[in-house]
Design a protein around this motif. Structure first.
Motif, mmCIF file in Angstrom:
data_model
loop_
_atom_site.group_PDB
_atom_site.id
_atom_site.type_symbol
_atom_site.label_atom_id
_atom_site.label_comp_id
_atom_site.label_asym_id
_atom_site.label_seq_id
_atom_site.Cartn_x
_atom_site.Cartn_y
_atom_site.Cartn_z
ATOM 1 N N ARG A 132 -14.161 -9.973 -2.212
ATOM 2 C CA ARG A 132 -14.406 -8.624 -2.921
ATOM 3 C C ARG A 132 -15.595 -8.823 -4.071
ATOM 4 N NH1 ARG A 132 -9.555 -5.888 -5.329
ATOM 5 N NH2 ARG A 132 -11.036 -3.877 -5.198
ATOM 6 N N TYR B 96 -12.321 4.674 -9.422
ATOM 7 C CA TYR B 96 -13.317 4.554 -8.612
ATOM 8 C C TYR B 96 -14.021 5.627 -8.117
ATOM 9 C CZ TYR B 96 -11.463 -0.208 -7.548
ATOM 10 O OH TYR B 96 -10.889 -1.459 -7.667
ATOM 11 N N GLY C 146 -23.814 -4.655 -0.787
ATOM 12 C CA GLY C 146 -22.779 -3.825 -0.374
ATOM 13 C C GLY C 146 -21.637 -3.549 -1.353
ATOM 14 N N SER D 229 -20.954 0.265 -0.664
ATOM 15 C CA SER D 229 -19.881 0.528 0.620
ATOM 16 C C SER D 229 -18.503 -0.062 0.235
ATOM 17 C CB SER D 229 -20.602 -0.374 2.026
ATOM 18 O OG SER D 229 -20.760 -1.439 1.294
ATOM 19 N N GLU D 230 -18.360 -1.025 -0.483
ATOM 20 C CA GLU D 230 -17.174 -1.699 -0.929
ATOM 21 C C GLU D 230 -16.262 -0.587 -1.695
ATOM 22 O OE1 GLU D 230 -14.861 -5.227 -3.316
ATOM 23 O OE2 GLU D 230 -16.759 -5.589 -2.321
ATOM 24 N N GLN E 56 -14.691 2.262 0.229
ATOM 25 C CA GLN E 56 -13.394 1.759 0.879
ATOM 26 C C GLN E 56 -12.268 1.807 -0.340
ATOM 27 O OE1 GLN E 56 -14.224 -1.664 2.754
ATOM 28 N NE2 GLN E 56 -15.749 -1.128 3.988
ATOM 29 N N GLU E 57 -12.630 1.885 -1.550
ATOM 30 C CA GLU E 57 -11.390 1.689 -2.492
ATOM 31 C C GLU E 57 -11.132 3.224 -3.117
ATOM 32 O OE1 GLU E 57 -9.787 -1.013 -2.948
ATOM 33 O OE2 GLU E 57 -11.066 -2.440 -1.682
#
Length: 638
Positions: A27, A309, A333, A336-337, A340-341
């Motif tokens: 991560r 987030y 990235g 983009s991560e 997702q969170e």
């Protein structure tokens, strides 16, 4: 392909190798210093502008922290109307009063109390009307306004207590609030209430109202200083943290140096007392911080550490835009991560959870003791430097400028020492100097008077005085450095989720150390020697405990409690030795076949062959044993 994945799970590969399709990608969001901030432009234009905004209030904080030296300064007193006769006399040389055998009746000491020189105990501070004069830049302050001398002198110490006690509670409460609600709300609330209570102090009608409002002023001042310190640390990359913090320290010392000039400008103001004008002047600049509600954002590091987030995404886009970074082509990235969170809920942490850790709470406790000792023994050195024969007002002038000069010299010396020796090495070096100065001052001076120069009392007293002043200056210099580095050390090793609470504990401990000064003054310096001995012993304890601390120089800031636990102690002189002892070995033991586990695995045939050899005669075993063992070895693939 489908059958290969269970095989990889049943028989994990050796030597630490894991196939790429099994181990998930690391991560990026938890690694703010290593991934998030570099992706947003590093320490770019946006961060530098915010750091400058944290520097500006440091000058105003310096004004408020050292205002007691002027608002509560002790004046020179002249008794206009004594209770015994009507002759005018000053406290420096009062005339003889009938019934006192021709001895002076009164002397106003530096703490505002009367000192009797005659035999009549009822003549202590026997004066109906005083004329008090200040020599610290103002023509009138709180002491002269309400005649806080002699029997009322204790109220001055209570007023000094109020600001320090308010700061201690402010550090503890506002630190927890900064971890729970964020750094930005604490900053704005502190500014608003600082203006309210600070300006209200200027309109106090008695000393009780003054002390009460000063308590709340100290509370808000603590929240303001703590939130700015944390925001400043969390904005920077590892290479910038120390230099950015030291610039703020220089500005605070600048406020200390400029305070006498500001007080001099407030003299003889029409329709207002001088101390009221001074209080308004040092509080009014905080009005410039009101636009921080809109221009100063929340800490991105705190938002990511507490899983806010959605707010983090808006903040990152804003930072990237101001740093002129195109996030659409950003290859790391991170964004983009973050997408997702977004479904995760925020998770807040309180400082109380620190007690569930193994190493983190020990580090914070060690730094609390260091901060307490540094500020506590600083007063001991300052008291030893005083000349008991000097006048109180001249003493105040000399002490104030001496302490300001020592603070400047400390800031100048800390930078190269920490750059050369690191955080832990520099803190340990200054603590050793503090301990040596304290022990030599307590022991060497007594030895000089006891075993040498016993007959030449004048030379002995002169030599003792010179040594005492020299050791006091060295001790004040090193103890100030210990206090500064202890606070910065705590900000670096405490995780983001509890950084406000951890820093609040260390700053509150520093407040307790500073609180010893008015306590000793309230008791007329009684027990001063024991006070110095206790703190000298604490310096020895701190030297031992400092060896348990890690070295955070060049390391990313810890974000979670688990990250805080990763800071482990390293050797002081050879930091690579412990790394070699704890490193994982890469040796291959697959060719070792003489272990009990291997014998059990290869099992049956070898055990049967050994049993058969034991059952046959010795001569036959000698003839055929080699052949049997060879066949068994071939059948087992050895």
């Amino acid at each position: 392909m489908a059958g290969g994945r269970p095989e990889a799970q049943d028989h994990p590969p050796e030597n630490g190798f894991t196939p790429l399709d099994v181990r998930p990608a690391p991560r990026l969001l938890p690694h703010i210093d290593g991934s998030v901030l570099p992706a947003l432009g590093g320490f770019g234009k946006h961060q530098k502008q915010l750091v400058v905004l944290t520097w500006i209030p440091a000058l105003f904080i310096g004004f408020s922290q050292f205002s007691d030296y002027f608002l509560l300064a002790q004046p020179n007193g002249t008794c206009v109307q004594p209770l015994t006769n009507s002759t005018n006399w000053t406290t420096a040389a009062p005339p003889p009063v009938s019934g006192t055998s021709g001895a002076p009746a009164l002397q106003l000491r530096g703490n505002g109390t009367g000192e009797e020189h005659g035999e009549g105990s009822g003549l202590l501070c026997a004066c109906k009307e005083w004329r008090l004069e200040l020599q610290t830049g103002l023509s009138q302050n709180v002491v002269t306004k309400w005649n806080l001398v002699c029997d009322s002198a204790w109220k001055v110490h209570i007023a000094k207590f109020s600001l320090l006690v308010g700061s201690i509670f402010g550090y503890l409460v506002m630190g927890v609030m900064a971890d729970w609600f964020g750094r930005h709300p604490v900053l704005i609330l502190s500014v608003l209430f600082m203006l309210v209570f600070g300006l209200s102090v200027a309109f106090s009608v008695n000393v009780t109202m003054f002390s009460t409002l000063r308590f709340f002023e100290g509370f808000c001042l603590a929240g303001l200083a703590l939130s700015l310190y944390v925001l400043r640390i969390e904005l920077c990359l590892p290479g910038w943290r120390f230099s950015i913090t030291m610039v703020a320290s220089f500005l605070m010392v600048g406020g200390q140096l400029l305070m006498p000039g500001v007080a001099a400008l407030c003299r003889h103001w029409p329709n207002r007392d001088d101390w009221q004008v001074l209080q308004i002047v040092i509080i009014s600049p905080f009005v410039l911080m009101l636009p921080y509600v809109w221009i100063f954002p929340e800490s991105l590091r705190w938002l990511l550490a507490t899983q806010h987030y959605r707010r983090s995404k808006a903040m990152m886009l804003r930072i990237a835009r101001k740093n002129q970074v195109d996030m659409t082509t950003e290859p790391s990235g991170v964004l983009s991560e973050l997408e997702q969170e977004l479904h995760k809920k925020p998770q807040r942490t309180c400082i109380v959870k620190m007690m569930s850790t193994r190493n983190l709470w020990k580090n914070i406790v060690v730094l609390c003791v260091n901060s307490l000792t540094g500020y506590g023994i600083h007063h001991c050195f300052a008291r030893s430097m005083m000349d008991p024969e000097a006048q109180p007002t001249a003493l105040c002038h000399a002490d104030y400028y001496t302490m300001a000069g020592i603070a400047v010299a400390t800031c100048l010396a800390v930078c190269p020492v920490v750059g050369l020796m690191g955080r832990r090495g520099g803190l340990l070096a200054f603590m050793i100097i503090t301990a040596l100065a304290s022990l030599l001052q307590l022991g060497l001076l007594n030895l000089i008077g006891k075993y040498s120069l016993r007959h030449d009392t004048v030379l002995r007293d002169s030599l003792n005085r010179k040594f005492s002043v020299a050791f006091s200056i060295i001790g004040m210099f090193s103890s100030h450095a210990v206090s500064t580095l202890s606070i910065f050390f705590c900000a670096e090793i405490t995780p983001t989720v509890i950084r406000g609470g951890g820093l609040g504990l260390v700053l509150a401990s520093a407040g307790f150390g500073m609180l010893t000064a008015p306590i000793m003054e309230l008791h007329n310096q009684k027990g001063y020697f024991l006070h110095h001995v206790i703190f000298a012993c604490c310096t020895l304890l701190c030297i031992i405990c400092l060896l348990l601390l890690p070295e955070p120089r060049g390391q990313p800031l810890p974000e979670s409690l688990a990250d805080g636990e990763t800071f482990t102690r390293q050797t002081l002189l050879h930091p690579g030795e412990q790394h070699l002892l704890l490193s994982k070995t890469d040796r291959d033991y697959s060719r070792v076949h003489d272990t009990p586990l291997h014998l059990t695995a290869t099992g049956g045939a070898t055990v049967a062959a050994a049993t058969a050899l034991a059952a046959v005669p010795a001569s036959y075993a000698l003839a055929t044993g080699g052949e049997v063992i060879g066949n068994c070895a071939i059948s087992n693939g050895v």
